[in-house]
Design an enzyme around this catalytic site. Structure first.
Site, PDB file in Angstrom:
ATOM      1  N   LYS A  20      -0.931   1.953  10.610  1.00  0.00           N
ATOM      2  CA  LYS A  20       0.437   1.669  10.992  1.00  0.00           C
ATOM      3  C   LYS A  20       0.868   2.669  12.063  1.00  0.00           C
ATOM      4  O   LYS A  20       0.273   3.742  12.130  1.00  0.00           O
ATOM      5  CB  LYS A  20       1.347   1.717   9.775  1.00  0.00           C
ATOM      6  CG  LYS A  20       1.626   3.142   9.265  1.00  0.00           C
ATOM      7  CD  LYS A  20       2.824   3.195   8.373  1.00  0.00           C
ATOM      8  CE  LYS A  20       3.662   4.366   8.749  1.00  0.00           C
ATOM      9  NZ  LYS A  20       4.762   4.724   7.949  1.00  0.00           N
ATOM     10  N   HIS A  46      -0.477   2.141   3.209  1.00  0.00           N
ATOM     11  CA  HIS A  46      -1.087   2.883   2.099  1.00  0.00           C
ATOM     12  C   HIS A  46      -0.275   2.769   0.806  1.00  0.00           C
ATOM     13  O   HIS A  46      -0.796   3.005  -0.269  1.00  0.00           O
ATOM     14  CB  HIS A  46      -1.328   4.351   2.474  1.00  0.00           C
ATOM     15  CG  HIS A  46      -0.085   5.159   2.597  1.00  0.00           C
ATOM     16  ND1 HIS A  46       0.601   5.285   3.772  1.00  0.00           N
ATOM     17  CD2 HIS A  46       0.611   5.852   1.683  1.00  0.00           C
ATOM     18  CE1 HIS A  46       1.663   6.031   3.574  1.00  0.00           C
ATOM     19  NE2 HIS A  46       1.701   6.398   2.311  1.00  0.00           N
ATOM     20  N   LYS A  93      -1.394   2.408  -3.811  1.00  0.00           N
ATOM     21  CA  LYS A  93      -0.949   3.277  -4.907  1.00  0.00           C
ATOM     22  C   LYS A  93      -1.064   2.535  -6.236  1.00  0.00           C
ATOM     23  O   LYS A  93      -0.685   1.369  -6.338  1.00  0.00           O
ATOM     24  CB  LYS A  93       0.502   3.710  -4.680  1.00  0.00           C
ATOM     25  CG  LYS A  93       0.642   4.680  -3.517  1.00  0.00           C
ATOM     26  CD  LYS A  93       2.092   5.102  -3.345  1.00  0.00           C
ATOM     27  CE  LYS A  93       2.259   5.966  -2.116  1.00  0.00           C
ATOM     28  NZ  LYS A  93       1.679   7.300  -2.256  1.00  0.00           N
ATOM     29  N   GLU A 103      12.716  10.730   0.909  1.00  0.00           N
ATOM     30  CA  GLU A 103      11.876  11.869   1.298  1.00  0.00           C
ATOM     31  C   GLU A 103      12.755  13.102   1.425  1.00  0.00           C
ATOM     32  O   GLU A 103      13.868  13.014   1.938  1.00  0.00           O
ATOM     33  CB  GLU A 103      11.190  11.590   2.635  1.00  0.00           C
ATOM     34  CG  GLU A 103      10.214  10.435   2.577  1.00  0.00           C
ATOM     35  CD  GLU A 103       9.638  10.113   3.945  1.00  0.00           C
ATOM     36  OE1 GLU A 103       8.476  10.440   4.178  1.00  0.00           O
ATOM     37  OE2 GLU A 103      10.368   9.546   4.766  1.00  0.00           O
ATOM     38  N   HIS A 122       6.759  -0.269   4.153  1.00  0.00           N
ATOM     39  CA  HIS A 122       6.743   0.095   2.729  1.00  0.00           C
ATOM     40  C   HIS A 122       7.833  -0.641   1.930  1.00  0.00           C
ATOM     41  O   HIS A 122       7.556  -1.225   0.882  1.00  0.00           O
ATOM     42  CB  HIS A 122       6.945   1.596   2.531  1.00  0.00           C
ATOM     43  CG  HIS A 122       5.937   2.437   3.238  1.00  0.00           C
ATOM     44  ND1 HIS A 122       4.655   2.001   3.516  1.00  0.00           N
ATOM     45  CD2 HIS A 122       6.011   3.699   3.715  1.00  0.00           C
ATOM     46  CE1 HIS A 122       3.995   2.968   4.141  1.00  0.00           C
ATOM     47  NE2 HIS A 122       4.794   4.006   4.279  1.00  0.00           N
ATOM     48  N   LYS A 165      15.333  10.429   5.225  1.00  0.00           N
ATOM     49  CA  LYS A 165      14.694  11.749   5.304  1.00  0.00           C
ATOM     50  C   LYS A 165      15.730  12.797   4.958  1.00  0.00           C
ATOM     51  O   LYS A 165      16.918  12.581   5.109  1.00  0.00           O
ATOM     52  CB  LYS A 165      14.158  11.980   6.707  1.00  0.00           C
ATOM     53  CG  LYS A 165      13.033  11.019   7.030  1.00  0.00           C
ATOM     54  CD  LYS A 165      12.092  11.588   8.049  1.00  0.00           C
ATOM     55  CE  LYS A 165      10.902  10.701   8.267  1.00  0.00           C
ATOM     56  NZ  LYS A 165       9.902  10.786   7.199  1.00  0.00           N
TER      57      LYS A 165
HETATM   58  N1  LIG Z   1      -1.466  11.714   9.962  1.00  0.00           N
HETATM   59  C1  LIG Z   1      -1.079  11.022   8.915  1.00  0.00           C
HETATM   60  O1  LIG Z   1      -0.907  11.532   7.818  1.00  0.00           O
HETATM   61  C2  LIG Z   1      -0.832   9.545   9.048  1.00  0.00           C
HETATM   62  C3  LIG Z   1      -0.295   8.852   7.952  1.00  0.00           C
HETATM   63  C4  LIG Z   1      -0.116   7.468   8.053  1.00  0.00           C
HETATM   64  C5  LIG Z   1      -0.480   6.819   9.217  1.00  0.00           C
HETATM   65  N2  LIG Z   1      -0.987   7.516  10.266  1.00  0.00           N
HETATM   66  C6  LIG Z   1      -1.392   6.775  11.484  1.00  0.00           C
HETATM   67  O2  LIG Z   1      -2.737   7.081  11.786  1.00  0.00           O
HETATM   68  C7  LIG Z   1      -2.950   7.082  13.177  1.00  0.00           C
HETATM   69  C8  LIG Z   1      -3.542   8.411  13.605  1.00  0.00           C
HETATM   70  O3  LIG Z   1      -2.607   9.450  13.343  1.00  0.00           O
HETATM   71  P1  LIG Z   1      -2.979  10.993  13.431  1.00  0.00           P
HETATM   72  O4  LIG Z   1      -1.830  11.740  12.851  1.00  0.00           O
HETATM   73  O5  LIG Z   1      -4.330  11.237  12.888  1.00  0.00           O
HETATM   74  O6  LIG Z   1      -3.004  11.227  15.033  1.00  0.00           O
HETATM   75  P2  LIG Z   1      -3.618  12.454  15.811  1.00  0.00           P
HETATM   76  O7  LIG Z   1      -3.764  13.643  14.942  1.00  0.00           O
HETATM   77  O8  LIG Z   1      -2.837  12.575  17.085  1.00  0.00           O
HETATM   78  O9  LIG Z   1      -5.104  11.971  16.182  1.00  0.00           O
HETATM   79  C9  LIG Z   1      -5.383  11.132  17.277  1.00  0.00           C
HETATM   80  C10 LIG Z   1      -6.889  10.998  17.436  1.00  0.00           C
HETATM   81  O10 LIG Z   1      -7.166  10.092  18.511  1.00  0.00           O
HETATM   82  C11 LIG Z   1      -8.016  10.755  19.466  1.00  0.00           C
HETATM   83  N3  LIG Z   1      -7.679  10.304  20.819  1.00  0.00           N
HETATM   84  C12 LIG Z   1      -6.459  10.230  21.390  1.00  0.00           C
HETATM   85  N4  LIG Z   1      -6.555   9.732  22.617  1.00  0.00           N
HETATM   86  C13 LIG Z   1      -7.863   9.467  22.823  1.00  0.00           C
HETATM   87  C14 LIG Z   1      -8.594   8.898  23.897  1.00  0.00           C
HETATM   88  N5  LIG Z   1      -8.002   8.471  25.002  1.00  0.00           N
HETATM   89  N6  LIG Z   1      -9.928   8.767  23.754  1.00  0.00           N
HETATM   90  C15 LIG Z   1     -10.550   9.198  22.641  1.00  0.00           C
HETATM   91  N7  LIG Z   1      -9.911   9.737  21.589  1.00  0.00           N
HETATM   92  C16 LIG Z   1      -8.583   9.848  21.679  1.00  0.00           C
HETATM   93  C17 LIG Z   1      -7.742  12.205  19.291  1.00  0.00           C
HETATM   94  O11 LIG Z   1      -8.829  12.900  19.801  1.00  0.00           O
HETATM   95  P3  LIG Z   1      -8.734  14.408  20.369  1.00  0.00           P
HETATM   96  O12 LIG Z   1      -7.781  15.140  19.492  1.00  0.00           O
HETATM   97  O13 LIG Z   1     -10.142  14.862  20.232  1.00  0.00           O
HETATM   98  O14 LIG Z   1      -8.243  14.307  21.772  1.00  0.00           O
HETATM   99  C18 LIG Z   1      -7.593  12.307  17.782  1.00  0.00           C
HETATM  100  O15 LIG Z   1      -8.857  12.299  17.164  1.00  0.00           O
HETATM  101  C19 LIG Z   1      -1.591   6.764  13.801  1.00  0.00           C
HETATM  102  O16 LIG Z   1      -1.509   5.385  14.030  1.00  0.00           O
HETATM  103  C20 LIG Z   1      -0.603   7.164  12.720  1.00  0.00           C
HETATM  104  O17 LIG Z   1       0.597   6.452  12.808  1.00  0.00           O
HETATM  105  C21 LIG Z   1      -1.169   8.865  10.200  1.00  0.00           C
END
Ligand SMILES: NC(=O)c1ccc[n+]([C@@H]2O[C@H](COP(=O)([O-])OP(=O)(O)OC[C@H]3O[C@@H](n4cnc5c(N)ncnc54)[C@H](OP(=O)(O)O)[C@@H]3O)[C@@H](O)[C@H]2O)c1
Length: 485
Positions: free
Chosen positions: A146, A176, A180, A214, A238, A335
């Site tokens: 998402k 997610h 749950k 939250e 959600h 929030k």
């Molecule tokens: N984080 C959470 O807890 C969470 C929870 C629910 C949903 N989500 C969803 O999950 C997704 C990812 O979130 P995140 O928090 O993990 O994001 P993030 O930490 O910003 O990670 C982004 C990833 O994509 C890679 N990336 C970005 N641009 C790229 C490109 N042009 N080519 C190749 N790799 C690239 C980054 O690589 P580099 O860092 O190596 O550049 C990194 O591995 C999103 O859609 C978010 O909404 C996240």
């Protein structure tokens, strides 16, 4: 499994710990392998080291079993590339082929899009153009994180881009919340017990309240949140998912399409939301949460000092069908509320007649069934009981069920269940194309209504309180009150 975004936060905090716990509980086949894909120029060994640290830090089971990790880590590989680089997909294909030969993975692939949404369409396109999406034997599936679009139009465009390469049966849109245990238990509660379903309708239910509260602020997600807001970030997925599960008709069986047909019928029956009377938006100002002073939304990093983005939303919905006509469903999320609590509260109508002297009745409210999604997972039913003693005096008491004490095993994380379901080919707990699009239609209606109105004076609630006064007024107008979970 190919993880696009393998150096990111989601992979470290959720995916790697989930995969490790699946391995620990012997749910993964021996040859199971992961190829991490991201920009960071890690070597394979560096990738393994980072993933080991992630599992150590975030696994729900501690300490990490080193021998299980060791054999799991033998299947970890890494390809550094940008998501639009066709040569990179060539390298990826070569690695996948090698793993098929060396580890017997049989061409079966899950492509997990664990990266920013603006890359989803690019990755799909390149998977198609490079032939990786179709190569060889075995099944190919994608898991899409998402947010799935930011309005109906963008969701439809993304669906079109995906369907140019993958059929709907190959697409797993993750929410997610559906992984749950307690959310799945709503269905068990309703459809495996004979006593609830007969009263699960407008004749016996006064109203329902669905809350996703939250205590956290927006953390470091200011740039994303400014464009999203609570309606898009939580309500669209959600809250509407919880509503569709609690309000749907009993499915004939638990086949994915049958269950999702019933859920989407609920979404289609929701009366368009009138923002004048049925939706309230809010934004938190400075305040206190759990004894700590916190800044207001407009003072957060990467947030405009005059931001109009809502961090709170409350709505009143009606479902136009025989089961629920005229029964209000109140949904809210926010929030910086006083605590973190997600629950579904089903308020039953009061008993038609109390044959006890008025003075004897102390605090008996009508029956209430609360299904706690987090924390203190479980359910409680409020019933009237006689206070011990020679005279007839009544009071409301709780019948409680706590997951923790009823089942002496820890619940798996939602990601464990969902990733495993995808590998097994069961999309029941994933959102289908029409569900997502219908949810966006409702949200777009509210956004359009709000855009046509001057916003309320923001901020309109202090951090650490239960939201704006207008949200209380929304309930009080109907002679009802929000719960304080
Ligand atoms: N984080 C959470 O807890 C969470 C929870 C629910 C949903 N989500 C969803 O999950 C997704 C990812 O979130 P995140 O928090 O993990 O994001 P993030 O930490 O910003 O990670 C982004 C990833 O994509 C890679 N990336 C970005 N641009 C790229 C490109 N042009 N080519 C190749 N790799 C690239 C980054 O690589 P580099 O860092 O190596 O550049 C990194 O591995 C999103 O859609 C978010 O909404 C996240």
């Amino acid at each position: 499994m190919v993880i696009f975004g393998a150096s990111g936060d989601l992979t470290a905090r959720k995916l790697m710990p989930a995969l490790y716990n699946l391995a620990l509980n012997r749910y993964l086949p021996a040859g199971f392998s992961v190829i991490g894909v991201a920009l960071t120029p890690w070597t394979e060994q560096e990738f393994k080291t980072h993933m080991s640290e992630a599992a150590t830090k975030y696994s729900r089971t501690q300490p990490v079993d080193r021998s299980v990790w060791q054999s799991f880590a033998e299947g970890l590989h890494y390809v550094a590339m940008t998501f639009d680089d066709m040569d990179g997909y060539g390298k990826l294909a070569a690695t996948l082929d090698r793993l098929d030969r060396e580890r017997g993975t049989g061409g079966n692939r899950v492509f997990y899009f664990a990266t920013l949404p603006q890359f989803f369409a690019v990755i799909v396109d390149r998977l198609g153009a490079s032939g990786v999406a179709r190569a060889g034997e075995g099944w190919k599936r994608i898991i899409v994180e998402k947010p799935f679009g930011h309005d109906l139009k963008s969701a439809q465009e993304l669906n079109r881009a995906i369907h140019a390469v993958f059929t709907e049966r190959q697409v797993y849109r993750i929410d997610h919340y559906l992984g749950k245990e307690t959310v799945q238990n709503v269905m068990v509660f309703r459809f495996a017990n004979g006593i609830f379903e007969p009263i699960w309708n407008r004749r016996y239910v006064d109203h329902m309240q669905i809350t996703v509260a939250e205590d956290l602020g927006i953390e470091r997600r200011g740039a994303y949140y400014e464009k999203a807001g609570a309606l898009r970030d939580i309500f669209q997925n959600h809250l509407l998912q919880l509503l569709s599960i609690v309000a749907m008709e009993p499915p004939a069986n638990f086949d994915a399409e049958v269950v999702r047909d019933e859920k989407v019928k609920v979404l289609r029956s929701i009366h368009p939301i009138n923002v004048e009377t049925d939706a309230v938006r809010g934004q938190y100002g400075p305040g206190w949460v759990a004894g700590e002073q916190v800044v207001g939304y407009r003072q957060e990093d990467q947030v405009a000092p005059d931001s109009k983005t809502e961090t709170y939303v409350a709505t009143r919905l009606f479902i136009d069908n025989w089961r629920w006509a005229e029964t209000p469903f109140y949904l809210r999320t926010g929030k910086r509320l006083p605590n973190r609590a997600s629950e579904i509260a089903i308020q039953f109508k009061k008993a038609p007649h109390l044959p006890f002297a008025k003075t004897a009745v102390q605090d008996t409210s009508p029956n209430l069934l609360v299904m706690r999604i987090q924390p203190h997972e479980g359910a409680s039913l409020k019933i009237a009981a006689k206070i011990p003693g020679p005279v007839m005096r009544l009071r409301t008491v709780n019948m409680d069920f706590f997951y923790g004490s009823s089942f002496l095993i820890e619940s798996p994380d939602a990601y464990e269940r969902l990733v495993l379901d995808c590998m097994l080919g069961d999309p029941t707990l994933f959102a289908r194309e029409d569900e997502v699009e219908r949810a966006w239609t409702l949200v777009d209606g509210v956004e359009a209504g709000w855009a046509a109105q001057p916003p309320p004076a923001l901020p309109n609630y202090a951090a650490g309180t239960w939201g704006p006064e207008a949200a209380d007024a929304l309930m009080e107008r109907d002679g009802r009150r929000w719960r304080r979970p």
